[in-house]
Design a protein around this motif. Structure first.
Motif, short mmCIF file in Angstrom:
data_model
loop_
_atom_site.label_atom_id
_atom_site.label_comp_id
_atom_site.label_asym_id
_atom_site.label_seq_id
_atom_site.Cartn_x
_atom_site.Cartn_y
_atom_site.Cartn_z
N VAL A 1 -9.56 0.76 -0.70
CA VAL A 1 -9.23 -0.43 -1.49
C VAL A 1 -9.77 -1.65 -0.77
CG1 VAL A 1 -7.39 -1.80 -2.52
CG2 VAL A 1 -7.17 0.69 -2.42
N GLU A 2 -10.63 -2.39 -1.45
CA GLU A 2 -11.23 -3.57 -0.85
C GLU A 2 -10.18 -4.65 -0.61
OE1 GLU A 2 -15.31 -4.53 -2.39
OE2 GLU A 2 -14.65 -3.18 -3.99
N ASP A 3 -10.43 -5.48 0.39
CA ASP A 3 -9.50 -6.54 0.74
C ASP A 3 -9.25 -7.45 -0.46
OD1 ASP A 3 -7.91 -7.95 2.60
OD2 ASP A 3 -9.46 -9.50 2.68
N GLY A 4 -7.98 -7.72 -0.71
CA GLY A 4 -7.62 -8.60 -1.83
C GLY A 4 -7.23 -7.85 -3.09
N ARG A 5 -7.40 -6.52 -3.11
CA ARG A 5 -7.07 -5.76 -4.31
C ARG A 5 -5.86 -4.85 -4.10
NH1 ARG A 5 -11.99 -3.06 -7.32
NH2 ARG A 5 -10.45 -3.27 -9.01
N SER A 6 -5.14 -5.05 -2.99
CA SER A 6 -3.98 -4.20 -2.71
C SER A 6 -2.91 -4.34 -3.77
CB SER A 6 -3.39 -4.55 -1.33
OG SER A 6 -4.30 -4.26 -0.32
N ARG A 7 -2.65 -5.60 -4.22
CA ARG A 7 -1.62 -5.80 -5.23
C ARG A 7 -2.00 -5.09 -6.53
NH1 ARG A 7 2.38 -9.41 -5.59
NH2 ARG A 7 1.54 -10.65 -3.88
N GLU A 8 -3.28 -5.22 -6.93
CA GLU A 8 -3.75 -4.56 -8.15
C GLU A 8 -3.60 -3.04 -8.04
OE1 GLU A 8 -7.89 -4.20 -10.78
OE2 GLU A 8 -7.80 -5.49 -8.99
N PHE A 9 -3.93 -2.49 -6.86
CA PHE A 9 -3.79 -1.05 -6.66
C PHE A 9 -2.33 -0.62 -6.75
CE2 PHE A 9 -3.36 2.71 -3.85
CZ PHE A 9 -4.30 3.55 -4.43
N ALA A 10 -1.45 -1.43 -6.19
CA ALA A 10 -0.01 -1.13 -6.24
C ALA A 10 0.50 -1.15 -7.68
CB ALA A 10 0.76 -2.13 -5.39
N GLU A 11 0.02 -2.10 -8.46
CA GLU A 11 0.46 -2.19 -9.86
C GLU A 11 -0.01 -0.98 -10.67
OE1 GLU A 11 -1.12 -5.91 -11.08
OE2 GLU A 11 0.47 -7.10 -10.12
N LYS A 12 -1.10 -0.37 -10.25
CA LYS A 12 -1.59 0.84 -10.91
C LYS A 12 -0.83 2.09 -10.44
CE LYS A 12 -5.36 -0.32 -13.39
NZ LYS A 12 -5.67 0.17 -14.75
N LYS A 13 0.18 1.87 -9.61
CA LYS A 13 1.00 2.95 -9.05
C LYS A 13 0.16 3.88 -8.15
CE LYS A 13 4.41 2.91 -12.76
NZ LYS A 13 5.15 3.70 -13.77
N GLY A 14 -0.77 3.25 -7.44
CA GLY A 14 -1.57 4.02 -6.48
C GLY A 14 -0.70 4.55 -5.36
N ARG A 15 -0.99 5.75 -4.91
CA ARG A 15 -0.14 6.42 -3.94
C ARG A 15 -0.72 6.43 -2.53
NH1 ARG A 15 0.56 12.31 -3.17
NH2 ARG A 15 2.60 12.71 -2.25
N LEU A 16 -2.04 6.63 -2.40
CA LEU A 16 -2.67 6.77 -1.09
C LEU A 16 -3.85 5.81 -1.01
CD1 LEU A 16 -2.93 10.68 -1.07
CD2 LEU A 16 -1.01 9.29 -0.27
N CYS A 17 -3.90 4.97 0.02
CA CYS A 17 -5.02 4.06 0.13
C CYS A 17 -5.33 3.74 1.59
CB CYS A 17 -4.75 2.76 -0.65
SG CYS A 17 -3.49 1.71 0.08
N ILE A 18 -6.56 3.26 1.79
CA ILE A 18 -7.01 2.80 3.09
C ILE A 18 -7.82 1.54 2.87
CG2 ILE A 18 -9.07 4.28 3.01
CD1 ILE A 18 -8.90 4.48 6.05
#
Length: 503
Positions: free
Chosen positions: A50-67
């Motif tokens: 996940v690129e910097d600045g898109r963590s909130r968007e990833f969380a809203e998509k109910k993403g489970r695993l990220c780096i």
């Protein structure tokens, strides 16, 4: 086989970068692969970059695993497992770092599998884990006595007190601890914190037939919990348990079957034994003297750990075919197979044998079947000669039955003291000289004539010549050699001569 997990990814990244991980320390999450997140709905078993600045968007998509690469604190989401690289790097550099991590993991796994299958020493296995992950590990028996440890264990852990044994007062305290007694009951990898030293360990109880025998402990050099510990403890612990069981089987085999193996070794060497003694020793295995047996001699590729590898193959063969005893015979293995007690279909067994030969890059010589174990030495020689002749004449084949090697064996024995030229039919020698001088093919003509059972038509077809041409050649052969094709002994001598020319 162990699957790579979020914790293992974090451990390997920490070997190269400053990393922060928000992962559960007492639960592992396997992953199937990784990819750059482009906004799609995340899959549960994929690690997303996940690129910097898109963590909130990833969380809203109910993403489970990220780096990702963290320059500032990103909002957390319950249930989301995250790894952050705490140093500036490009997206492509992060992708490359993950590729390196995955490759390191798979290379380590291949090295470990080889160590397990060759029954390497416990220390070598523990050191391999320390070298790859930077983790220290200890193996203790059920009484907490030292069995083995990785090289750096005593330097970082207080458990050994800087030596090779655990302090007696610490052992007494742990034996009285309720948590320790409960921990003995675990059948899977588990997390354990020593209440006295506060050392955190990921553990695996090694049990043989349900009885607790030993424990593997994996620790971080800093002493605290770390992600990836459960997966590593489970993987290594399961294989160590198999090795403990293998060692126990070895000890039992030595105790129960020692006499049987000793008498088989004597019979193999041609040492005569009393009939009643043979019957008594075979009864340990449920075998009888007058049953159908067959001998297999295996030749494996040279290996730097040849003696260890042969012991592994010895156990593997007996586990695979069961109705056999496998003895070491120099740098080979000799398998004595009881066909009378074999409960499986013979075709299935031979199919398993073919797979074993292919997978382990070995060749086998096979005796004829025989009905009395007292004849073992003679049929052992059959298997040995079949293998040796097969290695010499059919090196690309894996399977050498003695039946197909009888004629090569006779030729080999015949030429031990006399040269092939001395044994050749004089008429064939004259034809060879004539062929060389006149540039003819009379020896080849005789060979095809005999191969096709003296049938003129089929011989001419095989030689691609006219029937009349063949008859002319045969007349020339008769004139030069005086061969009498009606004399069966002369025909036999000529046939042996042609085989000697090929031998």
């Amino acid at each position: 086989m162990i699957k790579i997990t979020m914790g293992i990814v974090s451990l390997l990244l920490k070997r190269h970068y400053r990393v922060t991980a928000e992962l559960p320390s007492k639960r592992e999450t396997p992953i199937q692969g990784f990819r750059v997140w482009d906004g799609e709905d995340p899959q549960r078993d994929i690690l997303y970059i996940v690129e910097d600045g898109r963590s909130r968007e990833f969380a809203e998509k109910k993403g489970r695993l990220c780096i990702g690469i963290r320059y500032a604190q990103s909002p957390a989401r319950h249930g989301c497992q995250r790894i952050f690289v705490e140093e500036p790097m490009s997206l492509y550099a992060l992708i490359n770092a993950l590729q390196v991590v995955f490759q390191e993991f798979y290379d380590w796994q291949m090295r470990m599998e080889r160590l397990f299958c060759t029954h390497a020493g416990f220390k070598e296995i523990l050191n391999e884990m320390e070298e790859t992950f930077g983790l220290i590990s200890l193996l203790v028996d059920k009484n907490l006595q030292y069995v083995e440890a990785s090289d750096s264990y005593a330097l970082y852990s207080d458990w050994l007190g800087g030596g090779r044994s655990m302090p007696l007062d610490l052992i007494d305290d742990m034996m009285e601890d309720e948590n320790f007694r409960v921990a003995i009951q675990h059948d899977q990898a588990f997390y354990y914190e020593d209440p006295y030293t506060k050392i955190s360990s990921y553990c695996y109880n090694i049990k043989i037939k349900g009885a607790y025998e030993a424990r593997l402990l994996i620790q971080d050099k800093a002493g605290g919990p770390f992600p990836g510990g459960l997966a590593l403890a489970g993987y290594v612990g399961e294989h160590l348990a198999e090795m403990f069981a293998w060692q126990e089987r070895e000890r039992m085999q030595e105790r129960v079957l020692y006499d049987l193996y000793e008498i088989l070794k004597d019979l193999l060497q041609g040492i005569p034994k009393d009939t009643e003694e043979i019957r008594q020793k075979l009864a340990v295995r449920g075998w009888e003297k007058e049953q159908t047996y067959q001998v297999f001699q295996f030749q494996f590729m040279e290996d730097e750990n040849a003696s260890v590898t042969r012991r592994y193959y010895q156990t593997k063969l007996e586990d695979l075919f069961r109705d056999c005893c496998v003895l070491q015979d120099g740098d080979r293995l000799c398998c004595i197979w009881n066909l009378s007690t074999m409960l499986r279909e013979e075709d299935d067994v031979h199919q398993d044998l073919a797979i074993f030969l292919r997978d382990n890059l070995c060749q086998v010589g096979i005796s004829q079947r025989f009905g009395d174990i007292a004849l073992l030495h003679a049929h052992y020689l059959e298997a040995r000669y079949a293998l040796e002749l097969g290695l010499r004449s059919e090196s690309t084949s894996w399977y050498h039955p003695f039946e197909s090697m009888v004629l090569p064996f006779i030729l080999n024995q015949a030429t031990r003291e006399l040269s092939p030229g001395q044994l050749c039919h004089p008429g064939i020698r004259r034809l060879m000289e004539y062929d060389e001088k006149e540039h003819t093919e009379l020896v080849a003509t005789v060979r095809e004539y005999m191969k096709h059972c003296y049938n003129v038509t089929r011989t001419a077809e095989a030689l691609f010549i006219h029937r009349t041409t063949l008859l002319f050649r045969l007349q020339r052969v008769k004139k030069l050699t005086g061969i009498d094709w009606d004399d069966w002994q002369e025909r036999l001598w000529i046939g042996v001569t042609l085989r000697l020319l090929d031998f």
